[in-house]
Design an enzyme around this catalytic site. Sequence first.
Site, short mmCIF file in Angstrom:
data_model
loop_
_atom_site.label_atom_id
_atom_site.label_comp_id
_atom_site.label_asym_id
_atom_site.label_seq_id
_atom_site.Cartn_x
_atom_site.Cartn_y
_atom_site.Cartn_z
N ASP A 1 0.83 -1.20 0.00
CA ASP A 1 0.00 0.00 0.00
C ASP A 1 0.87 1.25 0.00
O ASP A 1 2.06 1.20 0.28
CB ASP A 1 -0.96 0.02 1.18
CG ASP A 1 -0.24 0.02 2.53
OD1 ASP A 1 0.80 -0.67 2.65
OD2 ASP A 1 -0.69 0.71 3.46
N GLU B 1 -0.19 -1.10 5.63
CA GLU B 1 0.92 -0.72 6.52
C GLU B 1 0.88 0.76 6.88
O GLU B 1 1.31 1.15 7.96
CB GLU B 1 2.25 -1.06 5.84
CG GLU B 1 3.48 -0.91 6.74
CD GLU B 1 4.09 0.49 6.77
OE1 GLU B 1 4.93 0.76 7.65
OE2 GLU B 1 3.72 1.33 5.91
#
Length: 366
Positions: free
Chosen positions: A79, A137
């Site tokens: 991400d 994350e």
Amino acid sequence: MPRFDPAHPVFDLTDSSTVLTQQICDVESVSGDETLLADAIVASLAGAEHLEIIRDGDTIVARTNLGREQRVVIAGHIDTVPLNDNLPTRYETVDGEEYLWGRGTVDMKAGVAVQLKLAAELTDPVVDITWMWYDHEEVSNELNGLTRLAANRPELFAGDFAILGEPSNSQIEGGCNGNLRAEIRAYGLRAHSARSWVGDNAIHKAADILAILDSYEAPQVEVDGLVYREGLNAVGISGGVAGNVIPDEVMVHVNYRFAPSRSGEEAVAHIRSLFEGYDVTIVDLAVGARPGLDAPLAQRFQAAVGGEAKPKYGWTDVARFSAMGVPAVNYGPGDPMKAHADDERVRVSQIEECEAGLRAWLTGRG
């Protein structure tokens, strides 16, 4: 060969790690929107018969099961933080160096690209490898793909050493600082601003809180041969009721980055002692990780990639592995100073260096 389509991505893992970086970055995957990229990773590894593929949500695990004496976990998140007109990617030259510019190039899709290429190509590594590519994350810990995976499949974290592909200029950065956030409150008494003398202005009391922060000298702390810089800063302030009301409460949001020599309890105690007499609420706490460079595998890794190990000042998921008893370091292409920046860009030569370093170590040629 058909032109790569970010809307329907499939990666050719025989491409260079730089080409893969560009393609992976051009697949938008802001936290919470990683499914398309996760699908593409699974599809791209479909022919890798030497890998066992496990999927948990948008976290992908690919591991060898060769019966080696030791196992290494190599992880990277898929991400990114939100875009700001910095996709699609492009190449640019700065001071004679070629860069790939765009969101995710540094944090941390270049590292993921290197890992994917090696995962597909290294069919006979000298250690068993567990590759992990995980979601969420960049947001809260409870959403982090590794948090979910650790709850659902904790056995997948077993290993003798771990590497997180966070940007480190393709040099080893050991451990990480801890991270604490606290809300410091002071109180007063509401009153009409036309008769302020009958009230007690809480916002004015923030001056003393800010004075503590302004005069604080953050130490540099040596831990296992690496020197970590701490930091204590106000990152937000709020208070006030209306334009004609003396406020009765003010809150200063404080961020404390502390060396991995401190436990979480010690970090909390330090903040409470600094702000004694104020209302202190701890809203987030993540302990750091010691450098992890004393493990034999870590020493061989450092010898293979060369350079001088440095400390990681920001918190990373190496702390998660460290807490599980797995020594871990950060190693990935990209300058950490460019992570999350609008002009995020990675030096192409660092992508190549990272791939070469990992390849040499994992094949025993380093």
